[in-house]
Design a protein around this motif. Structure first.
Motif, PDB file in Angstrom:
ATOM      1  N   THR A 254       0.853  -1.189   0.000  1.00  0.00           N
ATOM      2  CA  THR A 254       0.000   0.000   0.000  1.00  0.00           C
ATOM      3  C   THR A 254       0.889   1.240   0.000  1.00  0.00           C
ATOM      4  OG1 THR A 254      -0.096  -0.141   2.415  1.00  0.00           O
ATOM      5  CG2 THR A 254      -1.892  -1.155   1.172  1.00  0.00           C
ATOM      6  N   CYS A 255       1.052   1.820  -1.173  1.00  0.00           N
ATOM      7  CA  CYS A 255       1.988   2.937  -1.334  1.00  0.00           C
ATOM      8  C   CYS A 255       1.494   4.225  -0.679  1.00  0.00           C
ATOM      9  CB  CYS A 255       2.274   3.174  -2.812  1.00  0.00           C
ATOM     10  SG  CYS A 255       3.203   1.825  -3.588  1.00  0.00           S
ATOM     11  N   ASP A 256       0.194   4.307  -0.358  1.00  0.00           N
ATOM     12  CA  ASP A 256      -0.288   5.505   0.331  1.00  0.00           C
ATOM     13  C   ASP A 256       0.210   5.569   1.771  1.00  0.00           C
ATOM     14  OD1 ASP A 256      -1.807   3.307   0.969  1.00  0.00           O
ATOM     15  OD2 ASP A 256      -3.741   4.346   0.894  1.00  0.00           O
ATOM     16  N   THR A 257       0.516   4.429   2.366  1.00  0.00           N
ATOM     17  CA  THR A 257       0.966   4.403   3.772  1.00  0.00           C
ATOM     18  C   THR A 257       2.350   3.790   3.955  1.00  0.00           C
ATOM     19  OG1 THR A 257      -0.132   2.269   4.140  1.00  0.00           O
ATOM     20  CG2 THR A 257      -1.401   4.260   4.636  1.00  0.00           C
ATOM     21  N   LYS A 258       2.842   3.006   2.995  1.00  0.00           N
ATOM     22  CA  LYS A 258       4.101   2.278   3.168  1.00  0.00           C
ATOM     23  C   LYS A 258       5.108   2.565   2.062  1.00  0.00           C
ATOM     24  CE  LYS A 258       1.850  -0.239   6.337  1.00  0.00           C
ATOM     25  NZ  LYS A 258       2.017  -0.021   7.787  1.00  0.00           N
ATOM     26  N   LEU A 259       5.001   3.701   1.394  1.00  0.00           N
ATOM     27  CA  LEU A 259       5.826   3.949   0.210  1.00  0.00           C
ATOM     28  C   LEU A 259       7.316   3.895   0.522  1.00  0.00           C
ATOM     29  CD1 LEU A 259       5.960   4.572  -2.784  1.00  0.00           C
ATOM     30  CD2 LEU A 259       5.807   7.015  -2.228  1.00  0.00           C
ATOM     31  N   GLU A 260       7.751   4.484   1.616  1.00  0.00           N
ATOM     32  CA  GLU A 260       9.175   4.488   1.960  1.00  0.00           C
ATOM     33  C   GLU A 260       9.699   3.065   2.138  1.00  0.00           C
ATOM     34  OE1 GLU A 260      12.241   6.421   5.289  1.00  0.00           O
ATOM     35  OE2 GLU A 260      10.085   6.338   5.681  1.00  0.00           O
ATOM     36  N   VAL A 261       8.934   2.249   2.825  1.00  0.00           N
ATOM     37  CA  VAL A 261       9.329   0.858   3.055  1.00  0.00           C
ATOM     38  C   VAL A 261       9.366   0.084   1.744  1.00  0.00           C
ATOM     39  CG1 VAL A 261       8.597  -1.319   4.104  1.00  0.00           C
ATOM     40  CG2 VAL A 261       8.480   0.813   5.414  1.00  0.00           C
ATOM     41  N   LEU A 262       8.363   0.269   0.920  1.00  0.00           N
ATOM     42  CA  LEU A 262       8.277  -0.482  -0.327  1.00  0.00           C
ATOM     43  C   LEU A 262       9.369  -0.070  -1.312  1.00  0.00           C
ATOM     44  CD1 LEU A 262       4.394  -0.374  -0.631  1.00  0.00           C
ATOM     45  CD2 LEU A 262       5.775  -2.403  -0.097  1.00  0.00           C
ATOM     46  N   LEU A 263       9.705   1.208  -1.339  1.00  0.00           N
ATOM     47  CA  LEU A 263      10.797   1.656  -2.197  1.00  0.00           C
ATOM     48  C   LEU A 263      12.133   1.093  -1.715  1.00  0.00           C
ATOM     49  CD1 LEU A 263       9.861   5.392  -2.919  1.00  0.00           C
ATOM     50  CD2 LEU A 263       9.771   3.441  -4.500  1.00  0.00           C
ATOM     51  N   PHE A 264      12.312   1.035  -0.400  1.00  0.00           N
ATOM     52  CA  PHE A 264      13.534   0.420   0.141  1.00  0.00           C
ATOM     53  C   PHE A 264      13.609  -1.042  -0.286  1.00  0.00           C
ATOM     54  CE2 PHE A 264      15.919  -2.020   3.182  1.00  0.00           C
ATOM     55  CZ  PHE A 264      17.045  -1.242   3.436  1.00  0.00           C
ATOM     56  N   LEU A 265      12.484  -1.741  -0.200  1.00  0.00           N
ATOM     57  CA  LEU A 265      12.458  -3.154  -0.569  1.00  0.00           C
ATOM     58  C   LEU A 265      12.726  -3.336  -2.059  1.00  0.00           C
ATOM     59  CD1 LEU A 265      11.997  -6.075   0.294  1.00  0.00           C
ATOM     60  CD2 LEU A 265       9.520  -5.688   0.100  1.00  0.00           C
ATOM     61  N   LYS A 266      12.121  -2.504  -2.877  1.00  0.00           N
ATOM     62  CA  LYS A 266      12.355  -2.579  -4.324  1.00  0.00           C
ATOM     63  C   LYS A 266      13.836  -2.374  -4.643  1.00  0.00           C
ATOM     64  CE  LYS A 266      11.308  -0.172  -8.683  1.00  0.00           C
ATOM     65  NZ  LYS A 266      10.547   0.925  -9.328  1.00  0.00           N
ATOM     66  N   ARG A 267      14.435  -1.365  -4.031  1.00  0.00           N
ATOM     67  CA  ARG A 267      15.847  -1.090  -4.302  1.00  0.00           C
ATOM     68  C   ARG A 267      16.750  -2.172  -3.721  1.00  0.00           C
ATOM     69  NH1 ARG A 267      14.308   5.038  -2.719  1.00  0.00           N
ATOM     70  NH2 ARG A 267      13.529   5.674  -4.789  1.00  0.00           N
ATOM     71  N   ALA A 268      16.317  -2.782  -2.615  1.00  0.00           N
ATOM     72  CA  ALA A 268      17.103  -3.870  -2.033  1.00  0.00           C
ATOM     73  C   ALA A 268      17.127  -5.074  -2.972  1.00  0.00           C
ATOM     74  CB  ALA A 268      16.544  -4.257  -0.672  1.00  0.00           C
ATOM     75  N   VAL A 269      16.007  -5.355  -3.609  1.00  0.00           N
ATOM     76  CA  VAL A 269      15.970  -6.437  -4.596  1.00  0.00           C
ATOM     77  C   VAL A 269      16.893  -6.096  -5.764  1.00  0.00           C
ATOM     78  CG1 VAL A 269      14.522  -7.637  -6.289  1.00  0.00           C
ATOM     79  CG2 VAL A 269      13.645  -7.219  -3.976  1.00  0.00           C
TER      80      VAL A 269
END
Length: 409
Positions: free
Chosen positions: A12-27
Motif C-alpha cells: 500500500t503505497c499511500d501508507t508504506k511507500l518508503e518501506v516499499l521503495l527500500f524493498l524494491k531497491r534492495a531487490v
C-alpha cells in the motif's frame, strides 16, 4: 547478457511507500533480479514516479474503483480480486519470476489471497508481515507462501527493518533466480498422489514401493488438513495421472470438528477432473485434537487415545461412521465409474483400529462399510485384513495400476 528475472514488490503505497521503495531497491541491489512496484493502496500517494503499476492500473484489471465501494471490507475484496487477476496475467506472460509483499494485517490478507489464487505451487512467494509470528495457516493455506515476521511495524525505515527487508530481498531474489533454472514440478514418469497418516504409513509404504516398481512416481500428502488441501489443489492443476486416496481421515475431522479438517471439498477433485482413483477408509476411525486439555467439553466421556503430547485421537462413533460413509458416497457420485474403485479393509481402518487395538470397534466400522456398500455406484472390493496388512496395500496398488492401464496411462 540475459535479462534478469523480475520480482513484483507489492504493498500500500499511500501508507508504506518508503518501506516499499527500500524493498524494491534492495531487490535491485542484489544484482540478481530487477523489481517492479505494484500499488494496492486505498489512495494514490503524492509521488507516483517510482511506482511501476499504480493502483488505478491494478483496479483496471477488475474494471472498477475502490471509491465505488462503501466499506473497507468491500474495498479490500475489490483490490484482492484485481491483484489476483493482475498477477495471473503477469505470470502467464512470464513477466515476473517472484512476488514479495510487505505490510500489516490488511496488506497481508490481500497479498496472500492473491498469491494463493493466482500463482501455482513452486512459484516464489514471500510475505513480510507483522502477523507472521502467530497462526498463519489462513494466510498460507495449501500453498508454499514463505512468511517472514517483520519484528517491528512496517511503518517507516529503521535499522531493524532495514535488516529484515534486506534479508527478504535476498531471499526472494535467490528464489526467483533459481526458479528460472529449476525443472518443472511434474516428473518425467507418470505421477500418482497418495494420502497418508502415521497410522496408515505401513500401507502407504508398501503400495508406494509397488507403484514405483511399476514405473510411477509417487508423491505422498500427509493428511493433516493442509496436506489434503494441497493434494486436492494439485489434482485440479493437473499434476497427477491418478490418485491413491488411502487415508481419508480428514473427512472425519470436518464432520465432527477435529483440528485436521481439509474443508468441505476434500475427496472431490479427482472425481471432478475425471482421473483414475482408488479410495479407501484409512484412519476414519478417529478424529484429531491437540493436547488433552484442549479437547472441547462436548466430547467428554468419549474414547480417546493419546498419540503423543501434542495429539489426542478420539474414536469415531457408530453414528459418525455411518454419516462418513454417506458423505463419501455423495462425493463419489459424480466420479466416472470406470475410473473409480473403493477398496475396504474388514479388520481395522488404522494401526490402532485392528483386532485388539485401542480403537477396535467392529460395530462402528461396520456402519461405515455398510453405508459405502449400499450407496456407492462404482466397483467396491473388500479384503479380510486390516488396512496395514501388506496384502491390502498390494491390492490397492494393483487396482490403481489396472485403472490407469485401462484408461490409457
Amino acid at each position: 547478457m540475459s535479462t534478469p528475472p523480475t520480482v513484483a514488490v507489492i504493498g500500500t503505497c499511500d501508507t508504506k511507500l518508503e518501506v516499499l521503495l527500500f524493498l524494491k531497491r534492495a531487490v535491485q541491489s542484489t544484482a540478481v533480479c530487477d523489481a517492479i512496484l505494484i500499488d494496492i493502496g486505498s489512495y494514490d500517494p503524492s509521488d507516483l514516479r517510482d511506482i511501476d503499476i499504480p493502483r488505478s492500473d491494478v483496479l483496471r484489471e477488475h474494471a472498477t474503483t475502490v471509491h465505488d465501494t462503501p466499506s473497507r471490507r468491500e474495498a479490500l475484496e475489490t483490490i484482492t480480486i484485481a491483484l489476483t487477476q493482475l498477477l495471473a496475467r503477469l505470470h502467464s506472460t512470464q513477466s515476473i519470476a517472484g512476488v514479495i509483499g510487505a505490510g500489516g494485517s490488511g496488506n497481508t490478507s490481500v497479498c496472500t489471497k492473491a498469491f494463493r489464487d493466482a500463482l501455482p505451487v513452486g512459484f516464489p512467494k514471500l510475505m513480510v508481515s507483522t502477523m507472521a509470528s502467530g497462526n498463519v495457516s489462513h494466510y498460507v493455506g495449501e500453498t508454499d507462501i514463505t512468511m517472514m515476521y517483520s519484528v517491528v511495524d512496517v511503518a517507516g525505515i529503521n535499522p531493524i527493518l532495514e535488516v529484515i527487508l534486506g534479508n527478504a530481498a535476498g531471499a526472494i531474489s535467490g528464489m526467483a533466480k533459481r526458479s528460472l533454472n529449476r525443472a518443472d514440478l511434474k516428473s518425467s514418469r507418470p505421477t500418482i498422489a497418495v494420502s497418508m497418516f502415521g497410522l496408515t504409513t505401513p500401507c502407504v509404504q508398501v503400495a508406494t514401493q509397488k507403484l514405483e516398481e511399476l514405473g510411477y512416481s509417487v508423491i505422498a500428502f500427509h493428511a493433516t488438513g493442509a496436506g489434503g488441501l494441497a493434494m486436492e489443489r494439485l489434482i485440479r492443476e493437473g499434476y497427477f495421472v491418478g490418485v491413491l486416496d488411502i487415508t481419508t481421515t480428514e473427512l472425519a475431522d470436518e464432520l465432527v470438528g477435529g483440528v485436521l479438517t481439509a474443508g468441505p471439498h476434500r475427496l472431490e477433485a479427482a472425481a471432478k477432473c475425471g482421473i483414475p482413483q482408488v479410495v479407501s477408509v484409512g484412519a476414519l476411525d478417529m478424529v484429531n485434537f491437540g493436547p488433552a486439555d484442549t479437547i472441547p467439553k462436548q466430547f467428554q466421556g468419549r474414547l480417546f487415545h493419546h498419540h503423543n503430547s501434542a495429539v489426542t485421537l478420539m474414536r469415531t462413533s457408530r453414528e459418525e461412521c455411518s454419516k462418513l460413509g454417506q458423505i463419501m458416497v455423495e462425493k463419489l457420485k459424480g466420479a466416472p465409474t470406470n475410473k473409480t474403485r473403493v477398496i475396504l479393509p474388514l479388520r481395522g481402518l488404522s494401526g490402532i483400529g485392528k483386532d485388539n487395538g485401542p480403537f477396535c470397534d467392529a460395530e462402528a466400522d461396520g456402519a461405515l462399510l455398510d453405508a459405502l456398500r449400499s450407496g456407492l455406484q462404482c466397483p467396491v472390493e473388500e479384503l479380510d485384513v486390516d488396512i496395514n496388512d501388506p496384502s491390502f496395500a498390494l491390492m490397492l496398488a494393483k487396482a490403481l495400476h489396472e485403472l490407469l492401464q485401462a484408461n490409457g496411462q
